[in-house]
Design an enzyme around this catalytic site. Sequence first.
Site, PDB file in Angstrom:
ATOM      1  CB  THR A   1     111.166  10.308   3.289  1.00 21.76           C
ATOM      2  OG1 THR A   1     109.804  10.411   3.716  1.00 21.76           O
ATOM      3  CG2 THR A   1     111.640  11.662   2.803  1.00 21.76           C
TER       4      THR A   1
ATOM      5  CE  LYS B   1     104.820   7.023   8.590  1.00 25.68           C
ATOM      6  NZ  LYS B   1     105.820   7.479   9.527  1.00 25.68           N
TER       7      LYS B   1
ATOM      8  CD1 TRP C   1     105.989   7.723   4.240  1.00 26.80           C
ATOM      9  CD2 TRP C   1     104.168   8.857   4.873  1.00 26.80           C
ATOM     10  NE1 TRP C   1     106.331   8.520   5.306  1.00 26.80           N
ATOM     11  CE2 TRP C   1     105.240   9.225   5.717  1.00 26.80           C
ATOM     12  CE3 TRP C   1     102.914   9.446   5.074  1.00 26.80           C
ATOM     13  CZ2 TRP C   1     105.097  10.156   6.744  1.00 26.80           C
ATOM     14  CZ3 TRP C   1     102.777  10.364   6.098  1.00 26.80           C
ATOM     15  CH2 TRP C   1     103.837  10.700   6.922  1.00 26.80           C
TER      16      TRP C   1
HETATM   17  P1  AMP Z   1     108.873   8.877   8.205  1.00 24.83           P
HETATM   18  O1  AMP Z   1     109.814   9.825   7.566  1.00 24.83           O
HETATM   19  O2  AMP Z   1     108.336   7.844   7.266  1.00 24.83           O
HETATM   20  O3  AMP Z   1     109.417   8.307   9.448  1.00 24.83           O
HETATM   21  O4  AMP Z   1     107.579   9.718   8.628  1.00 24.83           O
HETATM   22  C1  AMP Z   1     107.646  10.826   9.481  1.00 24.83           C
HETATM   23  C2  AMP Z   1     106.254  11.311   9.769  1.00 24.83           C
HETATM   24  O5  AMP Z   1     105.518  10.300  10.460  1.00 24.83           O
HETATM   25  C3  AMP Z   1     106.162  12.531  10.657  1.00 24.83           C
HETATM   26  O6  AMP Z   1     106.368  13.729   9.957  1.00 24.83           O
HETATM   27  C4  AMP Z   1     104.742  12.396  11.207  1.00 24.83           C
HETATM   28  O7  AMP Z   1     103.781  12.844  10.253  1.00 24.83           O
HETATM   29  C5  AMP Z   1     104.590  10.895  11.369  1.00 24.83           C
HETATM   30  N1  AMP Z   1     104.941  10.493  12.736  1.00 24.83           N
HETATM   31  C6  AMP Z   1     106.131  10.045  13.183  1.00 24.83           C
HETATM   32  N2  AMP Z   1     106.087   9.762  14.500  1.00 24.83           N
HETATM   33  C7  AMP Z   1     104.844  10.066  14.921  1.00 24.83           C
HETATM   34  C8  AMP Z   1     104.170  10.008  16.181  1.00 24.83           C
HETATM   35  N3  AMP Z   1     104.756   9.559  17.292  1.00 24.83           N
HETATM   36  N4  AMP Z   1     102.883  10.421  16.225  1.00 24.83           N
HETATM   37  C9  AMP Z   1     102.243  10.858  15.118  1.00 24.83           C
HETATM   38  N5  AMP Z   1     102.823  10.918  13.893  1.00 24.83           N
HETATM   39  C10 AMP Z   1     104.106  10.537  13.790  1.00 24.83           C
END
Ligand code: AMP
Length: 532
Positions: free
Chosen positions: A177, A430, A435
Amino acid sequence: MLGAMQDWELRVTHLIDHAATEHGTREIVTRWADGSESRTNWAGVRRDAMKMANALRRYGIAPHDRIATLALNHHRHLVSWYGVVGAGGVLHTINPRLFDDQLEYMINHAEDRVLLYDAMFQPIVDRLRDKCPRIERFICFDSGDHAPAFEDWIAGESAEGNWASGGEREPCMLCYTSGTTGHPKGVLYEHRSTMLHAITALQPAVFNLDARSVVLPVVPMFHAASWGLPWMGAAAGAKFVYVQGNDPAALCEMMRQEKVNVSAGVPTVWLALLQHMDSTGIDLPELRQVVVGGSAMPRPIVERLMAQGLRIAHAWGMTETSPIGTTGAEPWDWDARDFQSQVSYKAMQGRVPFGVEIRCVSLGDPAVVLPRDGKASGALQVRGPWVVKRYFKALDDATAADQWFDTGDVAVIHPDGTLQLTDRTKDVIKSGGEWISSVDLENAAVGHPAVAEAAAIGITHPKWDERPILVVVRKPGADVTGEDLRAFLSDKVAKWWLPDAIEFVDALPHTGTGKISKKDLRDQFREYRLES
Ligand code: AMP
């Protein structure tokens, strides 16, 4: 005393055995980027995965060796998931949209021995080849000119044999990540964690999959284990429709042609799809459920999709949570709620399924657990059997002694358990599900001789969810415009990282320890709107 039930380790290869035996004729369709199509089924996926596992073993892949993929969504990629784990290896899916130095870091950190890739990523492979000397073998998923082609590579192998055996706590998959500061971090999923996640995820309150499901996962196979779909889909015996790329026209066409009834992707995908549907007038009559996550789903889009009779599963999760944290599971009084209150619920991040625990703690020191009153906002923490304990190769656990993992998200929890994200403590932005590192942007900006201080923050954007803006303090007497700065940054960061706006201020807010207070800065810019 132990219980007296059978030994049946929770290994992910059971999933493909089940799919091939019980749902062997259920189709797996691929639409390639050039418009051509291929068809196989779960029995075919298992056959080819066994051939691949045999090829890997003959090549000398040892248990837990990492095998990487740099590829979009298609059935050969799916075969390689089961082929790698079937040989006892660890599947490392790589996001081709990352920068070369991130890719180089991840491949070397993972110590990948084999890389399977799509021909369209040949330029990336050519750039990385010398920088990643541990990769011994390159295999091209297509019949490329530069490396053995996947189908030729496995063609002579036997489709008979056994999957590698082992314990359920052994690793099966590695996902990095970049949603953290510093180098990307690897999350090493286990067979057991993946199985528990898969069994949970196909339930009605989560992805709601069964043998009648026809799933088009827009979510890439390199994003957080494709949200677990390739695993849970095998358990459900669902039909899969893969599209190599996310061109809205191709997605819509395949959804209509194959009668897709479930899809999953980040909000930006749904915006693009809706725009395409508006401009062409086509509809998706079979689609009944969409899973959205990765970023917050804007309320108007939730409303629009729900008005068409679609079930929205608005999920929150992270690579670190395999990724399911919460889903938009309907609460007990759902049918009694009016439409607008249903939309409001679905615009939030939903509730946890069994297996995930969440809590919010205050941001101060000492941190106290906050009430679930829908008002108190704090750091969101999570724990459960498919939540990361320690990053790959890290010496310390990423969690406290009581296992709570700090997500870097800020949220409130409502009295009925509904999660609502309100902010973020991690310093990242994001955009369109990918990211952007604020720190890297800031470091690049302060390299300009006229810049004293710079801070990048994410601003809500109707299409991309968030876009970066840069807030800059000039050095005394220095003269620099936003245009100058953009030009300066343009060869230092990726084009899509360039800030949408650059604002000059006299001073930035600071914390007691002298760091830029992103929280205060975000508060100052809360009403800021980007022109587009
Ligand atoms: P990733 O590991 O790239 O999937 O990113 C995870 C992060 O994306 C989380 O910690 C949140 O900051 C953001 N995120 C994931 N799902 C949501 C959602 N439904 N609403 C808002 N932010 C989200």
